[in-house]
Structure formats: C-alpha cells, structure tokens
Design a protein around this motif. Structure first.
Motif, PDB file in Angstrom:
ATOM      1  N   UNK A 187     131.870 135.185   3.965  1.00  0.00           N
ATOM      2  CA  UNK A 187     131.107 134.046   4.457  1.00  0.00           C
ATOM      3  C   UNK A 187     131.461 132.714   3.835  1.00  0.00           C
ATOM      4  N   UNK A 188     132.613 132.639   3.170  1.00  0.00           N
ATOM      5  CA  UNK A 188     132.998 131.398   2.501  1.00  0.00           C
ATOM      6  C   UNK A 188     133.842 130.496   3.397  1.00  0.00           C
ATOM      7  N   UNK A 189     134.664 131.089   4.275  1.00  0.00           N
ATOM      8  CA  UNK A 189     135.488 130.293   5.177  1.00  0.00           C
ATOM      9  C   UNK A 189     135.354 130.843   6.587  1.00  0.00           C
ATOM     10  N   UNK A 190     135.818 130.054   7.564  1.00  0.00           N
ATOM     11  CA  UNK A 190     135.898 130.497   8.949  1.00  0.00           C
ATOM     12  C   UNK A 190     137.338 130.313   9.420  1.00  0.00           C
ATOM     13  N   UNK A 191     137.787 131.199  10.293  1.00  0.00           N
ATOM     14  CA  UNK A 191     139.166 131.152  10.784  1.00  0.00           C
ATOM     15  C   UNK A 191     139.144 130.889  12.279  1.00  0.00           C
ATOM     16  N   UNK A 192     139.817 129.830  12.692  1.00  0.00           N
ATOM     17  CA  UNK A 192     139.933 129.471  14.109  1.00  0.00           C
ATOM     18  C   UNK A 192     141.377 129.663  14.547  1.00  0.00           C
ATOM     19  N   UNK A 193     141.582 130.465  15.572  1.00  0.00           N
ATOM     20  CA  UNK A 193     142.943 130.758  16.058  1.00  0.00           C
ATOM     21  C   UNK A 193     142.964 130.573  17.568  1.00  0.00           C
ATOM     22  N   UNK A 208     142.332 123.301   7.110  1.00  0.00           N
ATOM     23  CA  UNK A 208     143.785 123.166   7.057  1.00  0.00           C
ATOM     24  C   UNK A 208     144.428 124.295   7.858  1.00  0.00           C
ATOM     25  N   UNK A 209     145.524 124.000   8.565  1.00  0.00           N
ATOM     26  CA  UNK A 209     146.281 125.081   9.189  1.00  0.00           C
ATOM     27  C   UNK A 209     146.978 125.896   8.097  1.00  0.00           C
ATOM     28  N   UNK A 210     147.310 127.131   8.410  1.00  0.00           N
ATOM     29  CA  UNK A 210     147.928 127.991   7.415  1.00  0.00           C
ATOM     30  C   UNK A 210     149.178 127.373   6.808  1.00  0.00           C
ATOM     31  N   UNK A 211     149.980 126.710   7.637  1.00  0.00           N
ATOM     32  CA  UNK A 211     151.244 126.140   7.158  1.00  0.00           C
ATOM     33  C   UNK A 211     151.035 125.092   6.082  1.00  0.00           C
ATOM     34  N   UNK A 212     149.907 124.378   6.135  1.00  0.00           N
ATOM     35  CA  UNK A 212     149.623 123.349   5.137  1.00  0.00           C
ATOM     36  C   UNK A 212     148.772 123.898   3.990  1.00  0.00           C
ATOM     37  N   UNK A 221     148.030 129.310  19.159  1.00  0.00           N
ATOM     38  CA  UNK A 221     149.181 128.495  18.764  1.00  0.00           C
ATOM     39  C   UNK A 221     149.148 128.152  17.283  1.00  0.00           C
ATOM     40  N   UNK A 222     147.941 127.915  16.776  1.00  0.00           N
ATOM     41  CA  UNK A 222     147.813 127.522  15.377  1.00  0.00           C
ATOM     42  C   UNK A 222     146.555 128.143  14.789  1.00  0.00           C
ATOM     43  N   UNK A 223     146.652 128.640  13.565  1.00  0.00           N
ATOM     44  CA  UNK A 223     145.498 129.210  12.859  1.00  0.00           C
ATOM     45  C   UNK A 223     145.010 128.200  11.829  1.00  0.00           C
ATOM     46  N   UNK A 250     157.867 134.351   1.970  1.00  0.00           N
ATOM     47  CA  UNK A 250     158.304 135.712   1.695  1.00  0.00           C
ATOM     48  C   UNK A 250     157.120 136.662   1.656  1.00  0.00           C
ATOM     49  N   UNK A 251     157.070 137.497   0.615  1.00  0.00           N
ATOM     50  CA  UNK A 251     155.977 138.455   0.522  1.00  0.00           C
ATOM     51  C   UNK A 251     154.632 137.782   0.273  1.00  0.00           C
ATOM     52  N   UNK A 252     154.686 136.527  -0.134  1.00  0.00           N
ATOM     53  CA  UNK A 252     153.467 135.747  -0.317  1.00  0.00           C
ATOM     54  C   UNK A 252     153.431 134.608   0.701  1.00  0.00           C
ATOM     55  N   UNK A 253     153.744 134.954   1.936  1.00  0.00           N
ATOM     56  CA  UNK A 253     153.774 133.970   3.009  1.00  0.00           C
ATOM     57  C   UNK A 253     152.562 134.087   3.914  1.00  0.00           C
ATOM     58  N   UNK A 254     152.761 133.868   5.207  1.00  0.00           N
ATOM     59  CA  UNK A 254     151.643 133.765   6.147  1.00  0.00           C
ATOM     60  C   UNK A 254     150.790 135.036   6.204  1.00  0.00           C
ATOM     61  N   UNK A 255     151.438 136.205   6.241  1.00  0.00           N
ATOM     62  CA  UNK A 255     150.667 137.450   6.326  1.00  0.00           C
ATOM     63  C   UNK A 255     149.763 137.608   5.102  1.00  0.00           C
ATOM     64  N   UNK A 256     150.294 137.302   3.922  1.00  0.00           N
ATOM     65  CA  UNK A 256     149.511 137.377   2.688  1.00  0.00           C
ATOM     66  C   UNK A 256     148.339 136.403   2.734  1.00  0.00           C
ATOM     67  N   UNK A 257     148.601 135.179   3.210  1.00  0.00           N
ATOM     68  CA  UNK A 257     147.559 134.160   3.258  1.00  0.00           C
ATOM     69  C   UNK A 257     146.496 134.518   4.289  1.00  0.00           C
TER      70      UNK A 257
END
Length: 313
Positions: A296-302, A263-267, A305-307, A278-285
């Motif tokens: 080793x539980x998830x992988x992040x693809x950036x 899932x993208x961060x926004x979803x 344009x979209x993470x 707010x304080x629990x928004x994108x930076x927190x996530x």
C-alpha cells in the motif's frame, strides 16, 4: 513526510516533524496492530492485578519466558487478596524457581498486594500517580497498569518507543522530547490500544535489527530511517547491516517518489541504484515496485506503453 525543521520559532527543539499527519500515522499503527499481534495472555485481560504481575515479571526478562511464569503465578495466587495472604517466602521461592531475576521484585509485589488490600479495600487505584504509591511500582509500571487496566494512562515511553520515535520521526535523543513525541502521537483516551501497539511495533518491526518489510511496518511511508537508510537509535549506536539490502532499495524507491510523486520505470531505476540494468534492471524494479504496491505504499499505472510508479498519499 520529511524530518522537517528541528526547532520551534523560540528555538526549542521539536519532538516531531512539523508536517507529520497524526491522523494517518495513528490509523495506520492501530490497524496494523489490530490485524495481527503477539497474543500474550495479559493482553486479553484488564484485571489490574494480573497486569501488574505481568509488568513486574517483564522487567529485564524476555516476554516468551514470562508467559509460563505468569500463568503459573496467577493460577497459584489468582487474586490480589490471595497474594496478600500468601507467605512471602513462598512468593520469593516461586520467583527464584522461575528465574525471574531479582528477588526483591517478588517482595515488592507481595507488599504492593498488601497495600491494595489494606489501603484501598482490595480495589486498585486507577491513576498513574496513585499507582506509583504502591511498593516497587515506578512511573513506567504505574503508567502501564493505568493504561492497560483502566485506559487512563499517558503514553508509555520505554526503550522500544524511544527507538521507534527516533527512527520514524527523527526525535532527538532526549528523554523530555521522547515523552513529548509519544504523548503527541497517542490518541487521547486510547492509551490501552495505543501503548500496546507502539510497543509491539518496537518489538516486532523496529527492533535493534529492523524488520521493516518482513513485519509490514505500517509507518514506512513516513519513516525517516526507512527513507534515509539510517537505522541507528539511542540503543543502536552502530548502523545495522543495510547496505545492498532489499530494504535499502525499497527505501530509495519511496524516497525518490517522495520527491517527484511519480516516475516512469526508466527514470526511477537510475535513482534507485547507480548500476541499474542487467539483472538489476526493469524486471527487478517491477518486482520491487510490486512489493511496495502490495504493502500500500505505491501504485503502479501501466497503459501498455509506459509503466509509471507513484507514491500513495
């Protein structure tokens, strides 16, 4: 992995979910244990005498307190023959001086030493069944000695193991099912390292108050409790403090990705907390996802344009 169906076609309740990946679960636990574990001295020996002493001393006594007593005992009576020759009153006095609980354990241990010398020529029997014939040695202790001294035991099932199986795989609170679950999980012929590892997991990461993230629990990817937030167990009838904790939101990330794979961060954010922003928004996530990536539980693809966060399989 999900809790899965709770019964076999014949109606029998299953001890483990149908979709559990045994190879992955085993590899993860053994790797975690071998990378770092509590260095109790009896874990550095395969001497059945020293292991029996540690097991008897550990009954209802905190392990940190047992270390000094075990070292002193093995220094004073370093072999089973020397313990058998000792005056029983001295053994009991040692037990009392070191606050090791009921004195009858000292008496039974002394008698068991005499049995090994008199009936087995000083050589310990190797099977759980034969070890159970020794005075004061019940099924659990016999299996532990067989496992840790001879690598010939079955899966050990103590309170820690029951708690781990109940939380990780939703094993129902039933002694028969706990034994089936533990035996199925254990790699055949590897009872020594396996039993040490799963008891370490219950003692370090999956105690009454779970420390999933802090202890780097290797089973978070599959753990039913970690994904649902329900950490009750047979010996933990009330839910440990969890609401609003970082562990709760990490579990929600894993649970969401278990359903959608990626899932993208926004979803992902709104599925993790209803007040996302707010304080629990994108930076927190992002920070939460980075922690899970480190584990080793998830992988992040950036792509700039979209993470996108995806579950590692």
């Amino acid at each position: 992995m999900t809790a899965g169906d709770s019964s076999e076609p014949d109606g029998r309740v299953k001890p483990l979910p149908a979709d559990v990946d045994l190879d992955a679960v085993r590899d993860a636990l053994i790797s975690w244990y071998e990378a770092d574990h509590r260095a109790f001295p009896w874990r550095r020996t395969d001497d059945p005498y020293e292991i029996l002493v540690s097991e008897v001393m550990s009954q209802q006594t905190q392990l940190d307190r047992v270390v000094s007593a075990w070292e002193a005992f093995c220094e004073r009576w370093p072999t089973v023959e020397e313990l058998a020759d000792a005056d029983r009153a001295e053994v009991v006095a040692f037990w009392t001086d070191h606050s090791l609980g009921y004195n009858n354990r000292a008496k039974y241990l002394h008698e068991a030493a005499n049995q090994v010398v008199d009936d087995y020529g000083g050589e310990f029997p190797e099977s759980p069944e034969a070890l159970s014939e020794l005075m004061g040695v019940g099924p659990y202790t016999a299996n532990a000695v067989a496992s840790f001294a001879f690598n010939s035991g079955n899966a050990v099932v103590d309170t820690n193991v029951k708690r781990v199986c109940h939380r990780a795989f939703a094993t129902p609170d039933d002694d028969r099912l706990f034994e089936e679950a533990a035996q199925t999980l254990m790699l055949e012929g590897e009872s020594s390292v396996w039993n040490n590892a799963i008891m370490e997991l219950g003692g370090v990461a999956c105690g009454k108050k779970p420390r999933c993230d802090e202890a780097g629990c290797p089973w978070r990817e599959w753990c039913h409790a970690y994904q649902t937030g329900d950490f009750t167990a047979p010996d933990v009838p009330e839910q440990p403090t969890f609401e609003g904790s970082r562990r709760q939101f990490r579990g929600r990330v894993v649970r969401a990705l278990s359903e959608f794979d990626e899932l993208p961060l926004a979803k992902l954010g709104p599925r993790v907390r209803v007040d996302y922003g707010g304080e629990h928004g994108e930076a927190w996530l992002r920070e939460l996802a980075a922690d899970l990536d480190d584990d080793g539980l998830v992988a992040i693809d950036d792509d700039g344009e979209e993470t996108v966060v995806r579950l590692r399989r």
